[in-house]
Motif scaffolding. Structure first.
Motif, PDB file in Angstrom:
ATOM      1  N   ARG A   1     -15.831  -4.346   3.399  1.00 48.30           N
ATOM      2  CA  ARG A   1     -15.945  -3.624   4.667  1.00 48.30           C
ATOM      3  C   ARG A   1     -16.740  -4.437   5.686  1.00 48.30           C
ATOM      4  NH1 ARG A   1     -14.887   1.955   5.248  1.00 48.30           N
ATOM      5  NH2 ARG A   1     -13.762   2.842   3.473  1.00 48.30           N
ATOM      6  N   ARG A   2     -17.798  -5.090   5.241  1.00 50.86           N
ATOM      7  CA  ARG A   2     -18.543  -5.951   6.169  1.00 50.86           C
ATOM      8  C   ARG A   2     -17.658  -7.099   6.658  1.00 50.86           C
ATOM      9  NH1 ARG A   2     -22.983  -4.986   2.279  1.00 50.86           N
ATOM     10  NH2 ARG A   2     -24.530  -3.667   3.348  1.00 50.86           N
ATOM     11  N   ALA A   3     -16.898  -7.691   5.754  1.00 55.26           N
ATOM     12  CA  ALA A   3     -16.009  -8.790   6.138  1.00 55.26           C
ATOM     13  C   ALA A   3     -14.966  -8.329   7.145  1.00 55.26           C
ATOM     14  CB  ALA A   3     -15.325  -9.370   4.900  1.00 55.26           C
ATOM     15  N   ALA A   4     -14.583  -7.057   7.070  1.00 57.33           N
ATOM     16  CA  ALA A   4     -13.584  -6.514   7.996  1.00 57.33           C
ATOM     17  C   ALA A   4     -14.183  -6.121   9.337  1.00 57.33           C
ATOM     18  CB  ALA A   4     -12.909  -5.298   7.369  1.00 57.33           C
ATOM     19  N   GLY A   5     -15.512  -6.090   9.454  1.00 53.53           N
ATOM     20  CA  GLY A   5     -16.126  -5.810  10.742  1.00 53.53           C
ATOM     21  C   GLY A   5     -16.880  -4.509  10.849  1.00 53.53           C
ATOM     22  N   PHE A   6     -17.010  -3.756   9.754  1.00 50.00           N
ATOM     23  CA  PHE A   6     -17.880  -2.586   9.794  1.00 50.00           C
ATOM     24  C   PHE A   6     -19.322  -3.075   9.942  1.00 50.00           C
ATOM     25  CE2 PHE A   6     -14.220  -0.644   7.727  1.00 50.00           C
ATOM     26  CZ  PHE A   6     -14.223   0.664   8.222  1.00 50.00           C
ATOM     27  N   ASP A   7     -20.057  -2.523  10.908  1.00 47.04           N
ATOM     28  CA  ASP A   7     -21.451  -2.930  11.052  1.00 47.04           C
ATOM     29  C   ASP A   7     -22.344  -2.034  10.193  1.00 47.04           C
ATOM     30  OD1 ASP A   7     -22.042  -0.552  12.543  1.00 47.04           O
ATOM     31  OD2 ASP A   7     -21.450  -1.553  14.401  1.00 47.04           O
ATOM     32  N   GLU A   8     -23.629  -2.369  10.147  1.00 45.94           N
ATOM     33  CA  GLU A   8     -24.534  -1.670   9.238  1.00 45.94           C
ATOM     34  C   GLU A   8     -24.708  -0.202   9.625  1.00 45.94           C
ATOM     35  OE1 GLU A   8     -25.510  -2.923   6.346  1.00 45.94           O
ATOM     36  OE2 GLU A   8     -24.290  -4.647   6.939  1.00 45.94           O
TER      37      GLU A   8
ATOM     38  N   VAL B   1      -6.190   5.506  10.816  1.00 41.98           N
ATOM     39  CA  VAL B   1      -5.265   4.820   9.908  1.00 41.98           C
ATOM     40  C   VAL B   1      -5.900   3.507   9.420  1.00 41.98           C
ATOM     41  CG1 VAL B   1      -2.977   3.833   9.596  1.00 41.98           C
ATOM     42  CG2 VAL B   1      -3.231   6.015  10.763  1.00 41.98           C
ATOM     43  N   PRO B   2      -5.998   2.449  10.221  1.00 45.47           N
ATOM     44  CA  PRO B   2      -6.592   1.231   9.653  1.00 45.47           C
ATOM     45  C   PRO B   2      -8.058   1.396   9.271  1.00 45.47           C
ATOM     46  CG  PRO B   2      -6.171   0.971  12.009  1.00 45.47           C
ATOM     47  CD  PRO B   2      -5.494   2.231  11.596  1.00 45.47           C
ATOM     48  N   ARG B   3      -8.838   2.105  10.094  1.00 40.06           N
ATOM     49  CA  ARG B   3     -10.279   2.192   9.872  1.00 40.06           C
ATOM     50  C   ARG B   3     -10.650   3.183   8.772  1.00 40.06           C
ATOM     51  NH1 ARG B   3     -15.017   4.433  11.066  1.00 40.06           N
ATOM     52  NH2 ARG B   3     -16.691   3.214  12.003  1.00 40.06           N
TER      53      ARG B   3
ATOM     54  N   HIS C   1      -6.415  -7.006   8.129  1.00 33.81           N
ATOM     55  CA  HIS C   1      -5.714  -5.904   8.791  1.00 33.81           C
ATOM     56  C   HIS C   1      -6.699  -4.837   9.263  1.00 33.81           C
ATOM     57  CE1 HIS C   1      -1.935  -6.937   6.197  1.00 33.81           C
ATOM     58  NE2 HIS C   1      -2.339  -7.940   6.957  1.00 33.81           N
ATOM     59  N   VAL C   2      -7.647  -4.496   8.398  1.00 31.82           N
ATOM     60  CA  VAL C   2      -8.665  -3.522   8.796  1.00 31.82           C
ATOM     61  C   VAL C   2      -9.497  -4.084   9.949  1.00 31.82           C
ATOM     62  CG1 VAL C   2     -10.700  -2.222   8.031  1.00 31.82           C
ATOM     63  CG2 VAL C   2      -8.712  -2.432   6.523  1.00 31.82           C
ATOM     64  N   ALA C   3      -9.775  -5.384   9.913  1.00 31.45           N
ATOM     65  CA  ALA C   3     -10.530  -6.018  10.991  1.00 31.45           C
ATOM     66  C   ALA C   3      -9.808  -5.878  12.327  1.00 31.45           C
ATOM     67  CB  ALA C   3     -10.767  -7.493  10.669  1.00 31.45           C
ATOM     68  N   ILE C   4      -8.492  -6.028  12.322  1.00 25.19           N
ATOM     69  CA  ILE C   4      -7.724  -5.854  13.557  1.00 25.19           C
ATOM     70  C   ILE C   4      -7.872  -4.429  14.073  1.00 25.19           C
ATOM     71  CG2 ILE C   4      -5.348  -5.703  14.430  1.00 25.19           C
ATOM     72  CD1 ILE C   4      -4.741  -8.188  12.673  1.00 25.19           C
ATOM     73  N   GLY C   5      -7.756  -3.446  13.178  1.00 22.84           N
ATOM     74  CA  GLY C   5      -7.917  -2.054  13.592  1.00 22.84           C
ATOM     75  C   GLY C   5      -9.296  -1.792  14.157  1.00 22.84           C
ATOM     76  N   ILE C   6     -10.332  -2.325  13.508  1.00 20.64           N
ATOM     77  CA  ILE C   6     -11.700  -2.112  13.976  1.00 20.64           C
ATOM     78  C   ILE C   6     -11.917  -2.785  15.330  1.00 20.64           C
ATOM     79  CG2 ILE C   6     -14.110  -2.751  13.518  1.00 20.64           C
ATOM     80  CD1 ILE C   6     -13.549  -2.268  10.549  1.00 20.64           C
TER      81      ILE C   6
END
Length: 285
Positions: free
Chosen positions: A257-264, A172-174, A213-218
């Motif tokens: 996406r990077r700002a939300a915490g997705f890594d490379e 859902v969030p991710r 919000h996406v950052a919280i999910g990640i």
């Protein structure tokens, strides 16, 4: 600590933060749902281990909008006010579902740290604010929430993951909510290009909050993966397959996406999956 089952309304559940979230989720009128979110105080008792027995069909929703298959939600021209209103209505419905999703994760999944529930309460409040911004903008254009058909894709994934918190966070969030990060620049461009600066400004507000919000999910997805000794990328692929998550296509908003915490590594896997969906030609072979 013994796990206690209490009703969502009445008794100690009436004063419990997570019980109040369940009550707001069950509210059918959007006005009552927003009021229910607003009524959840930071000072409310928070019992992280308590479980609840819903006494109503979830989520509560008004009789309109009519829910139809995604293919039946037709696109309208941005050159018309009705077309812009239809787009805003689609966004409002996404935000309405996002309120329900945040409330659902609050009450449904017991045994997490207090910070988990505080995070999702913040999300519920901000999603309610987004919905209200869009609803008010619709009214300014002469329309109302419920005036156009909508689809139920976000909540359908919530139902598929109702017994698995790790899957809920992954899909859902991710996944579905992160798609909003990808779609926002195009949506903003359409509205601004049609001369609707007020609506474009609302999209800017929503995007800024949705990154958080996406950052919280990640954050919580990766934490649960670490605790379970799972690789986040491999675990995601397995959960997506098991629960029938949509295959994601670009373009991707890599900056958001990077700002939300997705890594490379995660972004590389995302882009590799997108490339695998492209039709192969002789020049590509």
């Amino acid at each position: 600590m013994d796990i206690k089952t209490v009703p969502p309304l009445g008794g100690e559940g009436q004063d419990c933060l997570r019980g109040l979230a369940l009550a707001a989720l069950a509210a059918t009128a959007w006005q009552d749902k927003l009021a229910g979110v607003q009524a959840i105080s930071d000072a409310a008792v928070l019992d992280c281990g308590k479980t609840f027995a819903p006494s109503a069909v979830l989520p509560g929703r008004p009789p309109l909008p009519e829910l139809v298959a995604p293919s039946q939600v037709r696109q309208r021209s941005m050159a018309t006010q009705e077309g812009r209103a239809a787009l805003l209505h689609a966004l409002a419905h996404i935000e309405f579902n996002a309120v329900n999703l945040a409330l659902d994760i609050l009450w449904r999944f017991a045994g997490m740290p207090e910070a988990f529930y505080r995070d999702w309460l913040r999300v519920a409040r901000e999603e309610a604010h987004h919905f209200d911004l869009l609803r008010r903008r619709l009214e300014a254009l002469g329309y109302a929430y419920g005036g156009f058909p909508a689809h139920n894709g976000l909540w359908e994934m919530a139902q598929r993951t109702q017994d698995d918190l790790l899957a809920r966070l992954a899909l859902v969030p991710r996944t579905l909510e992160a798609r909003g990060l990808d779609a926002s620049p195009q949506i903003r461009s359409k509205l601004a290009g049609a001369g609707d600066a007020e609506s474009a400004a609302i999209v800017d507000i929503i995007l800024a909050d949705e990154i958080g919000h996406v950052a919280i999910g990640i954050f919580w997805y990766k934490r649960l993966c670490r605790l379970a000794g799972k690789d986040p990328i491999a675990c995601y692929a397995e959960l997506a397959e098991r629960h029938g998550a949509p295959r994601l296509r670009g373009p991707f908003n890599l900056q958001a996406r990077r700002a939300a915490g997705f890594d490379e590594a995660e972004l590389a896997a995302l882009q590799a999956g997108d490339a695998a969906l492209l039709p192969h030609t002789e020049s590509q072979a």
